[in-house]
Design an enzyme around this catalytic site. Sequence first.
Site, PDB file in Angstrom:
ATOM      1  N   HIS A 194       0.823  -1.201   0.000  1.00 36.41           N
ATOM      2  CA  HIS A 194       0.000   0.000   0.000  1.00 36.41           C
ATOM      3  C   HIS A 194       0.865   1.263   0.000  1.00 36.41           C
ATOM      4  O   HIS A 194       0.561   2.239  -0.669  1.00 36.41           O
ATOM      5  CB  HIS A 194      -0.920  -0.002   1.222  1.00 36.41           C
ATOM      6  CG  HIS A 194      -2.004   1.010   1.146  1.00 36.41           C
ATOM      7  ND1 HIS A 194      -3.264   0.718   0.701  1.00 36.41           N
ATOM      8  CD2 HIS A 194      -2.012   2.332   1.424  1.00 36.41           C
ATOM      9  CE1 HIS A 194      -3.998   1.801   0.706  1.00 36.41           C
ATOM     10  NE2 HIS A 194      -3.274   2.801   1.151  1.00 36.41           N
TER      11      HIS A 194
ATOM     12  N   GLU B  85      -8.399   7.390  -5.161  1.00 29.85           N
ATOM     13  CA  GLU B  85      -7.944   6.272  -4.344  1.00 29.85           C
ATOM     14  C   GLU B  85      -8.924   5.113  -4.474  1.00 29.85           C
ATOM     15  O   GLU B  85     -10.076   5.304  -4.854  1.00 29.85           O
ATOM     16  CB  GLU B  85      -7.932   6.703  -2.862  1.00 29.85           C
ATOM     17  CG  GLU B  85      -6.646   7.348  -2.410  1.00 29.85           C
ATOM     18  CD  GLU B  85      -5.585   6.317  -2.057  1.00 29.85           C
ATOM     19  OE1 GLU B  85      -5.800   5.123  -2.327  1.00 29.85           O
ATOM     20  OE2 GLU B  85      -4.544   6.734  -1.508  1.00 29.85           O
TER      21      GLU B  85
ATOM     22  N   HIS C 197     -10.792   1.929  -2.198  1.00 29.36           N
ATOM     23  CA  HIS C 197     -11.054   1.445  -0.842  1.00 29.36           C
ATOM     24  C   HIS C 197     -11.879   0.164  -0.955  1.00 29.36           C
ATOM     25  O   HIS C 197     -13.014   0.097  -0.506  1.00 29.36           O
ATOM     26  CB  HIS C 197     -11.772   2.515  -0.019  1.00 29.36           C
ATOM     27  CG  HIS C 197     -11.209   2.649   1.355  1.00 29.36           C
ATOM     28  ND1 HIS C 197     -11.969   2.867   2.474  1.00 29.36           N
ATOM     29  CD2 HIS C 197      -9.943   2.591   1.804  1.00 29.36           C
ATOM     30  CE1 HIS C 197     -11.185   2.943   3.528  1.00 29.36           C
ATOM     31  NE2 HIS C 197      -9.961   2.773   3.150  1.00 29.36           N
ATOM     32  N   ASN C 198     -11.284  -0.854  -1.580  1.00 32.16           N
ATOM     33  CA  ASN C 198     -12.040  -2.037  -1.983  1.00 32.16           C
ATOM     34  C   ASN C 198     -12.332  -3.000  -0.844  1.00 32.16           C
ATOM     35  O   ASN C 198     -13.471  -3.380  -0.620  1.00 32.16           O
ATOM     36  CB  ASN C 198     -11.281  -2.788  -3.071  1.00 32.16           C
ATOM     37  CG  ASN C 198     -10.987  -1.879  -4.257  1.00 32.16           C
ATOM     38  OD1 ASN C 198     -11.716  -0.926  -4.486  1.00 32.16           O
ATOM     39  ND2 ASN C 198      -9.935  -2.162  -4.989  1.00 32.16           N
TER      40      ASN C 198
ATOM     41  N   ARG D  48      -8.477  13.868   2.578  1.00 31.22           N
ATOM     42  CA  ARG D  48      -7.245  14.184   3.320  1.00 31.22           C
ATOM     43  C   ARG D  48      -6.016  14.195   2.402  1.00 31.22           C
ATOM     44  O   ARG D  48      -5.055  14.919   2.666  1.00 31.22           O
ATOM     45  CB  ARG D  48      -7.038  13.196   4.466  1.00 31.22           C
ATOM     46  CG  ARG D  48      -7.995  13.392   5.621  1.00 31.22           C
ATOM     47  CD  ARG D  48      -7.517  12.678   6.884  1.00 31.22           C
ATOM     48  NE  ARG D  48      -7.347  11.252   6.696  1.00 31.22           N
ATOM     49  CZ  ARG D  48      -8.335  10.358   6.703  1.00 31.22           C
ATOM     50  NH1 ARG D  48      -9.574  10.751   6.890  1.00 31.22           N
ATOM     51  NH2 ARG D  48      -8.095   9.071   6.533  1.00 31.22           N
ATOM     52  N   ASP D  49      -6.061  13.401   1.338  1.00 34.82           N
ATOM     53  CA  ASP D  49      -4.964  13.479   0.364  1.00 34.82           C
ATOM     54  C   ASP D  49      -4.873  14.892  -0.214  1.00 34.82           C
ATOM     55  O   ASP D  49      -3.788  15.449  -0.371  1.00 34.82           O
ATOM     56  CB  ASP D  49      -5.187  12.477  -0.783  1.00 34.82           C
ATOM     57  CG  ASP D  49      -4.722  11.070  -0.414  1.00 34.82           C
ATOM     58  OD1 ASP D  49      -3.777  10.956   0.386  1.00 34.82           O
ATOM     59  OD2 ASP D  49      -5.283  10.100  -0.938  1.00 34.82           O
TER      60      ASP D  49
ATOM     61  N   GLN E 211     -13.776   0.637   9.588  1.00 36.16           N
ATOM     62  CA  GLN E 211     -13.992   1.842  10.382  1.00 36.16           C
ATOM     63  C   GLN E 211     -15.158   2.640   9.845  1.00 36.16           C
ATOM     64  O   GLN E 211     -15.553   2.487   8.705  1.00 36.16           O
ATOM     65  CB  GLN E 211     -12.763   2.735  10.310  1.00 36.16           C
ATOM     66  CG  GLN E 211     -11.497   2.084  10.758  1.00 36.16           C
ATOM     67  CD  GLN E 211     -10.350   3.041  10.567  1.00 36.16           C
ATOM     68  OE1 GLN E 211     -10.402   4.174  11.001  1.00 36.16           O
ATOM     69  NE2 GLN E 211      -9.323   2.590   9.904  1.00 36.16           N
TER      70      GLN E 211
ATOM     71  N   GLN F  36      -9.240   7.650  11.854  1.00 40.78           N
ATOM     72  CA  GLN F  36      -9.589   8.592  10.793  1.00 40.78           C
ATOM     73  C   GLN F  36      -9.409  10.052  11.222  1.00 40.78           C
ATOM     74  O   GLN F  36      -9.233  10.352  12.389  1.00 40.78           O
ATOM     75  CB  GLN F  36     -11.048   8.382  10.393  1.00 40.78           C
ATOM     76  CG  GLN F  36     -11.335   7.001   9.833  1.00 40.78           C
ATOM     77  CD  GLN F  36     -10.698   6.804   8.478  1.00 40.78           C
ATOM     78  OE1 GLN F  36     -10.873   7.611   7.580  1.00 40.78           O
ATOM     79  NE2 GLN F  36      -9.943   5.726   8.326  1.00 40.78           N
TER      80      GLN F  36
ATOM     81  N   GLY G 136      -1.660   8.540  -9.583  1.00 40.76           N
ATOM     82  CA  GLY G 136      -2.303   7.249  -9.777  1.00 40.76           C
ATOM     83  C   GLY G 136      -2.201   6.407  -8.534  1.00 40.76           C
ATOM     84  O   GLY G 136      -1.558   6.781  -7.552  1.00 40.76           O
TER      85      GLY G 136
ATOM     86  N   SER H 220      -4.336  -1.133  -6.797  1.00 47.96           N
ATOM     87  CA  SER H 220      -4.818  -2.055  -5.782  1.00 47.96           C
ATOM     88  C   SER H 220      -4.720  -3.443  -6.397  1.00 47.96           C
ATOM     89  O   SER H 220      -5.350  -3.718  -7.421  1.00 47.96           O
ATOM     90  CB  SER H 220      -6.263  -1.707  -5.432  1.00 47.96           C
ATOM     91  OG  SER H 220      -6.873  -2.785  -4.754  1.00 47.96           O
TER      92      SER H 220
END
Lengths: 257, 987
Positions: free
Chosen positions: B236, B306, B308-309, B329-330, B463, B535, B761, B764
């Site tokens: 990751h 992003e 989030h799978n 947040r990125d 979460q 988070q 980019g 995943s």
Amino acid sequence: MKPKVLVLRAPGTNCDQETAYAFEVAGADAEFMHINQLIEQPSATQDFQILCVPGGFSFGDDIGAGRILASKFTSRLKDTIEEFRAAEKLVLGICNGFQVLIKTGFLVPADATGLPVTLTWNHNGRYDCRWVNLKNAGSDSVFLRDTESLYLPIAHAEGRFVVRDAATLSQLNSARQIALKYVNPDGTNGQVPFPHNPNGSDENIAGLCDESGRVLGLMPHPERFIDRTQHPRWTRQPDEISADGLKIFENAVGYFA
Amino acid sequence: MVDQATAPPAVTVWQIDLVPADGQRDRIAEELAAEAQDIGLAIDLDVCASRGFLLQGDLEQERVKEIAQQLLAEPVVEEFQIASSEANTAQPTGTVYVLPKPGVTDAQAETALSAMQALGFPVEAVRTFRKFQFQNQTSEQLQQLASKLLFNDAIEQVVFGALPIENLLTQQPYDFKLQIVSLLDANDDDLNRISSEGGLSLTLVEMQTIQQHFQTLDRDPTDIELETIAQTWSEHCSHKTLAGKIEFSDGSQTLHFDNMLKETIFAATQTIRKDLADNDWCVSVFKDNAGIVEFDDESCITFKVETHNRPSALEPYGGANTGIGGVIRDTLGTGMGAKPICNTDVFCFAPPETPAESLPPGVLHPRRIMKGVVSGVRDYGNRMGIPTVNGAVYFDERYAGNPLVFCGNVGLIPNNMAFKEPQPGDLIVTVGGQTGRDGIHGATFSSAELTEHSEVTSGGSVQIGNAITEKMVTDVLLQARDQNLYTAITDCGAGGFSSAVGEMGEELGAVVWLEKAPLKYQGLSYTEIWISEAQERMVVAVPEKHWQTFEKLCRDESVEATVIGKFEATGKLKLTFNDQQVGELEMSFLHDGRPQVVRQANWQSEPAAPISTPAETVDVNAVLLDILGSPNVASKHWIIRQYDHEVLGGSVIKPLVGIHNDGPSDAAVIRPKLKSRRGIAISCGMNPHFGDFDPYHMAQSSIDEAIRNCVAVGADPNRIAILDNFCWGYTDRPETLGSLVRAALGCHDLAIDLKTPFVSGKDSLNNEFSYSDAAGNRQTITIPSTLLISALGQVPEVDRCVTMDLKQAGNAIYLVGITDPTEMGGSHFNLVTQRTGGDVPKVDSALANAIFGKIHQSINHRWIRSCHDLSEGGLAAAAAEMALAGGLGLALDLSPAMAHSAAHARTHDVPPLANMLGQLFAESNTRFLCEIPNESAAEFENLFGNQAVCLGSVSDSQHVEIKCGDYKISLPIADIKQAWQKPLDWN
């Protein structure tokens, strides 16, 4: 005189910037103030002519839309707001701001059994973002002077206006407090089905003013239609269409002219 | 109600039930009953629903009543009931409670607690619950209803009958003990065991490298050191597969990559920037949390998408919720912090009509996943006040166990704020959320036990976010940025403080005082604090002289900011807990010490197969309606309307357009600055079905689709930046990695040809789902190779934008681009007619460059009244969509298009009927339908020459008529609209 607008911010307020911009386009000066700062220094309101509680999710709307910000107003700022209103200044609550004004009782006060009106979950139980047709319901609202019909977007989950009983409704009618109603696209009233009445509000009520006409709360977002390219069908229309939302801000500024 | 006779226990827990008032709908119960019927669990379910709060504190019943009245119960529509815990043991049968597990974010409870305390009520703790009262259900039926509909074990607990709550505040203190891992003398088996038992996901070679490193230091590592290395070297955080050495072979050539991504995708961007020379408009690519490009004289735009799978597969709501929270947040952590201005969300699910019994075990129904994911994005995006303006949903049964959730965010940043550099002596400050065990895999804890026997494993990989915390953080950080109160910022994402501080201090060194981190609850070890993925946390480097101002700014808006360490020019990462050193690592080893392995990647091309069944059997009207009603194409209004796509006031082209605001827009356009007429366009391209044929052409088709969507609304093709998101299967298989490399090569080649740079980019990998089937055999479902291309275009003047809805009867309709009727591979025509065969669509980059430029020119000249890109379902579907959006008919004859294809030698030896079907339904790239008023037709034709043909005109008829040789589509708009809107028109 160029009126000064206090655009209130709270945790979760999120329409503050475009609302301030709309006031500026209409000819006012807008300043932001955080609720914490206002509670610390309530006298700051004296410098302003208009108080605006903009849209958003104040305190996350985690325990009912507008509920906690309303409790801050009633527990900490009640006198301040009373003074502001007594000075014949203007108060505008948009979307979450309307929810706050309702839940403070500033628009319709509580009686022995509590608040007689509320804004609660949309009939379909979902957040909904769409444009709606509105008509001026004939109140004395300063903000709605010289308006008949308005086309504006709504974006909310808890916008269904509910009255406790028929007596409350007739009281609102006789005090000329019903300011805006959802109507069908052809302008007709009465039976206004979803999605034209987007949330199932009683009597298709979309906005309410106080008896003086100087306090207005509404679910639709006038700040989202102050430029022609915000209209959902502007590419189908001639270049010179007017922006319905701007009129509300101009009326507020015009009141102090 | 309360039994006054009972003496109050030492701790009182009050339960407040909020129920619909007389005459009010029980909406939650109604939805539940409908859902139970939909998935075949129960008919006419008799159920009542309520919500409620548990309160702990020194409270009399009267005070509890005040709280319920003043804060909790909704006026008019809700009533409340109060009971104290010890009086609340008898419950009617059929009562089911659902509560968030201890440690899982419960935003309502947190907000309620602070509001009660602010009003002076002596409340110490709050929890929320949902309560259901079922009639006529056996306990087996209740169990089944609960597990299928009411709760998710990943985050919630269920209680049948009364709530046996005694204390909401049972916290376990933490006893410090330094953990040393015996590594120096470990053999290979030991190393593998240490890695797997610790959940470190480190390979043997990596473990050996770490062992050698500590052998040179002549000591064993501590647990926190090993964890830090594992986090930093994780797939990751370091993208070790795609950014690693790969040997790729496709039969005709062998390619050696030292860093595959760098030599394909990044390399394309470098080539483009070099060619642009002084006109280079890229600012920061592939190094920060998001890519940054120039916007106007004052500002830049940032963009990141992003995935989030896995969290979304387990808990769709929380997974999507924290996915969108993370990518926002990125943006906040890009450069010196960008202001988030819009979201984009793309999902891949199994078809919603999949029968429950055909799903593999342990998999949530795709309908439930989709509803959860959409709600998760909605609740976070809307609360943040960031418009969600663009998206797509793709359905394929291979996503059943492994749905994909892509969350993107665009930011606006002053152009002198695009870079950051922490300075020695700067304080390391954490801002926002507190640290808990969130995101620490497999951690077991019970900070507040619900029952004495309940063992709770939670706060693990799943979460729930709290958007308002992040909104508050955003508000203060943007003010702090503009006051120059910090020198660097980054987000706390995967790896928590470990990654955030490790990355920020990479060139410098840092010391972190772990006991300083504010905690949600007691009992966390120093290592848990360090790697927690709680988070809504950001890390900033604040010069000491600014700390007081920074801290006051945060405090004034009720945001928590805490100093947890200091950057120092030691080249080392030092970790202490109450003055005791718990870890010390060389930054250089951490960031450059990872051993390189060479991975094999193979690709073998297969020749295109002929179309499987003859053309004679086709009913083109039915095919068109089936395509429009297939879930990939069908209207997504049920999703779109739940997102606020207008907040911030910059909306120009909305996701739904046309005379009834319900047609599918090609791209969204917003004005990031309300005082400016300059806009940005956001779009995407994705077609996993093409990847089943050839990932090279899938990649190129996706790029072409993303760009043409952007260009169709008015974006300048010379200013489009794109992002890649690769979601692939298990890349240790050479053929899977080979197909990914082939897609990356496709990206490289077309990006350069179109001068469209990739600026960021994310990948995943290993998206597979394994299970044991009924016969006990191990089965694995691999997702289709999925490449999402997201495009960020720029519109010089938004007043010239164009939408896809037909505007005026009598205007001419032109096909721009060339149809290759053999390009039916992976098409929706094949999908709905259950055919196979045909070629996968390819991109002719020279033609694409010419066409994109000319479309933009025509839009700038205002010659085009409507413009729609051709994608799934080809020309016929695009024409139908333009008609339904505009409320106007079409009369088209495709004979000129057939001649056009033949003239460009695109018909080869296609039989006539197949040619005609291809004209209607092939999915050839770089094509548009344009509506041109007669007064502009001559200029438009002159500009395009033989790249456009007139096919007919807009009609008043309320019918779509498309003649193509022996075939004729003839359908009323009402039927078209019904077919398109109905499949996903959920309640």
